[in-house]
Write an enzyme that holds these catalytic residues in place. Structure first.
Site, PDB file in Angstrom:
ATOM      1  N   TRP A 101      40.822  38.226  39.732  1.00  0.00           N
ATOM      2  CA  TRP A 101      39.588  38.457  38.964  1.00  0.00           C
ATOM      3  C   TRP A 101      39.542  39.873  38.437  1.00  0.00           C
ATOM      4  CZ3 TRP A 101      38.154  34.123  37.352  1.00  0.00           C
ATOM      5  CH2 TRP A 101      38.147  32.986  38.160  1.00  0.00           C
ATOM      6  N   ASP A 171      32.172  43.790  40.667  1.00  0.00           N
ATOM      7  CA  ASP A 171      32.021  42.337  40.678  1.00  0.00           C
ATOM      8  C   ASP A 171      31.859  41.935  42.144  1.00  0.00           C
ATOM      9  OD1 ASP A 171      32.384  39.587  40.746  1.00  0.00           O
ATOM     10  OD2 ASP A 171      34.278  39.587  39.635  1.00  0.00           O
ATOM     11  N   LYS A 195      29.020  31.298  44.057  1.00  0.00           N
ATOM     12  CA  LYS A 195      29.778  31.496  45.281  1.00  0.00           C
ATOM     13  C   LYS A 195      28.822  31.568  46.469  1.00  0.00           C
ATOM     14  CE  LYS A 195      33.280  31.621  42.615  1.00  0.00           C
ATOM     15  NZ  LYS A 195      33.925  32.719  41.970  1.00  0.00           N
TER      16      LYS A 195
END
Ligand SMILES: *Cc1c(COP(=O)(O)O)cnc(C)c1O
Length: 360
Positions: A101, A171, A195
């Protein structure tokens, strides 16, 4: 009805209490005669939902007044572009690449300016967090970017990088609300909620006010400017209304659990059960450096892909879902987010012990 133990990395398990409440309010939300999915986002009922959600999040995370909370769409992946578009005033930023990511964010940023990779753990398949105490931070960097919890590889920063005074952008998709955080250490904290918070379709961005400006490249779409959403309190256009409503319910659930300090304690306890077993097992082993282990995502392997596949199959049959590792890593991964009960982890470890006895 039977619910499984769902170890999915995302979209992921939600608190059963929240799902039940939402079910009870499905046809008639508090006497409105309609579901939250059917109501105007400009209605009084919805106004209260979004304002309460923001207030509860502010309380949970202790968000200072000089930070805006934005409820956006586009997934965490859209932030990979919004961040450089909105924040690269000097046209330069530093990225620490600790997984897929972070790497995607770094690659996307290269479209908008000079994105420097100042550290990486790719040399060892992202199985650790590099030492970030004295990195070569660029003089002109508008910000330093991290992915704080690496969902795929199962590592987490235990200490934030020394950005040498530069703005930190993080993030936190897979560790959002898993423990207390000092918001003042960041310029931007953001994450997709699917998530650890709510249903896919909502991204929460917590951004320091001075970083929200009109000084963005001319080509920046209106919808991709933080200012557009900040000025309109996340109601510039139709927000992901139902998703925000569920997030709001999760915030209330978290408050009932005792807030983020209590969640941290519970998450540490849960993760310890699994890691302690992995450390003593003769069949399974964890894949990342102990000091960098995530409390949320726990990857493990047997070292034999056929045995891994057998385990995933038998676990599924026994009611443990989504234990297969990410397609790029193989093996297994148990995501044990806030909503995974401790009993789920205990049951998983008991099952793993039995499987170990049968297969050694
Ligand atoms: C899942 C994930 C993403 C991607 O999220 P999307 O909402 O699918 O764009 C980004 N960062 C992290 C850390 C993730 O876990």
């Amino acid at each position: 009805m039977s619910r499984v133990y769902n170890f999915s990395a995302g979209p992921a398990v939600l608190p059963e209490e929240v799902l039940k409440e939402a079910a009870a309010e499905m046809l008639d939300y508090k006497g409105t005669g309609m579901s939250v999915m059917e109501m105007s986002h400009r209605s009084k009922a919805y106004q209260e939902i979004i304002e309460t959600a923001e207030a509860d999040l502010r309380e949970l995370m202790n968000i200072p007044d000089n930070y805006k909370v934005l409820f956006l769409q586009g997934g965490a992946s859209q932030q990979f572009a919004m961040i450089p578009m909105n924040l690269m005033k000097n046209g330069e930023a530093d990225y620490i690449v600790t997984g897929q990511w972070a790497k995607k964010a770094w690659q996307e940023a290269q479209k908008y300016g000079k994105a420097n990779k100042i550290a990486s753990s790719e040399d060892k398949t992202f199985s650790y967090i590099p030492d970030c105490s004295d990195l070569p931070i660029s003089e002109n960097a508008d910000y330093v970017y991290i992915c704080e919890n690496n969902t795929i590889y199962g590592t987490k920063y235990k200490k934030l990088p020394n950005t040498k005074g530069k703005v930190l952008v993080a993030d936190v998709s897979s560790c959002f609300l898993s423990e207390p955080v000092d918001v003042t250490k960041y310029g931007v904290i953001y994450g997709g909620v699917q998530k650890n918070i709510g249903p896919a379709g909502v991204v929460i961005v917590i951004i320091r006010e001075d970083l929200i400006t009109d000084d963005v490249p001319e080509y920046t779409p209106t919808m991709l400017k933080y200012k557009t959403h900040a000025d309109a309190a996340s109601l510039y256009n139709t927000p992901p209304a139902y998703g925000i409503y569920i997030c709001g319910k999760v915030f209330q659930w978290l408050k009932r659990q005792g807030g983020l300090a209590a969640m941290k304690e519970r998450n540490e306890k849960k993760a310890k059960i699994l890691y302690d077993y992995l450390d003593e097992s003769r069949l399974f082993k964890g894949t990342v450096e102990k000091k960098d282990r995530s409390l949320m995502n726990v990857p493990f392997v047997t070292g034999n892909p056929e045995m891994d596949a057998k385990f995933v199959k038998e676990a599924k049959a026994a009611g443990f879902e989504n234990l297969k590792g990410h397609r790029t890593v193989g093996g297994m991964r148990a995501s044990i987010y806030n909503a995974m009960p401790i009993e789920g982890v205990e049951a998983l470890v008991a099952f793993m012990k039995k499987f170990e006895e049968e297969n050694l």
